[in-house]
Design a protein around this motif. Structure first.
Motif: not given
Length: 255
Positions: A24, A28, A36, A46, A56
């Motif tokens: 993740s 990003a 997520c 996050v 996110a």
């Protein structure tokens, strides 16, 4: 760090910690808006992404159920309007039994297949309609290098990851002509909370010693070592790669 996923939306399952959190973060950092997802809360993941200035959201859902997967997809579409990338990372591993195949508990076998195999099918089935509508998609399934080793001690895990490998090829055929590619990553043993909790410290230490001896690259794999392969398979650069399994294990499996 980069912009190769600028304007793209990615779902990463199993993103609460470990590999999913790392994937993740790296997606990003390359410009993707990331969903997520996990059966538990992903707010910590996050939070890390947002603190770094990345886009996110968290989505809570059980990949073993259609409702859980549909909910994750709905969260992605509500937040960002589309889905370009799906990383099927959610899996049962930490805390599983390490024993002969005769001793595996039937309930543990069933749960392993439900999370690791059914979960990949359910999430893919939920996400593909949005990808088909857009004429574009990248699906990356996380398998394991143990499927090539015949490694004893956890047959249920090996069988489940072998199924992920088989599904990857079959799905790539079923989605032919749609603009969606399906590939898999087969990591070697990777240092995460899940691997470190799979048995007693003495058993884990012995296992890691044997694994290190089997590798050509003489250090244990960490989550960041796998992210580059996932990012490639999830990118536009991999447009002619589908139905393939990439092994990243420090050279344990060769040929």
């Amino acid at each position: 760090m980069g912009d190769r996923f600028q304007g793209r939306v990615a779902i990463v399952t199993g993103a609460q910690r470990g590999l999913g959190a790392e994937f993740s973060l790296r997606l990003a950092a390359e410009g993707a808006s990331v969903v997520c997802a996990d059966i538990g809360s992903c707010e910590q993941t996050v939070g890390r992404l947002r603190a770094a200035g990345y886009n996110a959201v968290a989505a809570q859902g059980d990949v073993q159920t259609k409702a859980g997967c549909d909910g994750i997809v709905a969260a992605a579409l509500d937040a960002f309007g589309k889905i370009d990338v799906l990383v099927n990372n959610a899996a049962l591993y930490g805390g599983i039994s390490i024993d002969g195949f005769e001793a595996i508990d039937e309930a543990e076998w069933d749960r392993m297949m439900s999370v690791n195999v059914k979960g990949v099918w359910q999430m893919t089935r939920a996400a593909v309609p949005a990808m088909r509508k857009a004429g574009y998609g990248r699906i990356v399934n996380i398998s394991s290098n143990v499927i090539f080793m015949g490694k004893p001690g956890f047959l249920h895990y090996v069988a489940s990851k072998g199924a992920v490998w088989a599904m990857t090829g079959a799905l790539s055929r079923e989605l032919a002509g749609s603009g969606i590619t399906v590939n898999a990553l087969a990591p070697g043993y990777t240092l995460t909370d899940a691997t470190r909790s799979m048995s007693t410290p003495d058993v884990v230490a012995a296992l890691e010693k044997n694994i290190l001896e089997s590798q050509s690259v003489k250090r244990l794999i960490e989550p960041q070592d796998l992210a580059g392969a996932v990012l490639f398979l999830a990118s536009e650069a991999a447009g002619m790669v589908t139905g393939q399994t990439m092994t990243v294990d420090g050279g344990t499996i060769t040929g």
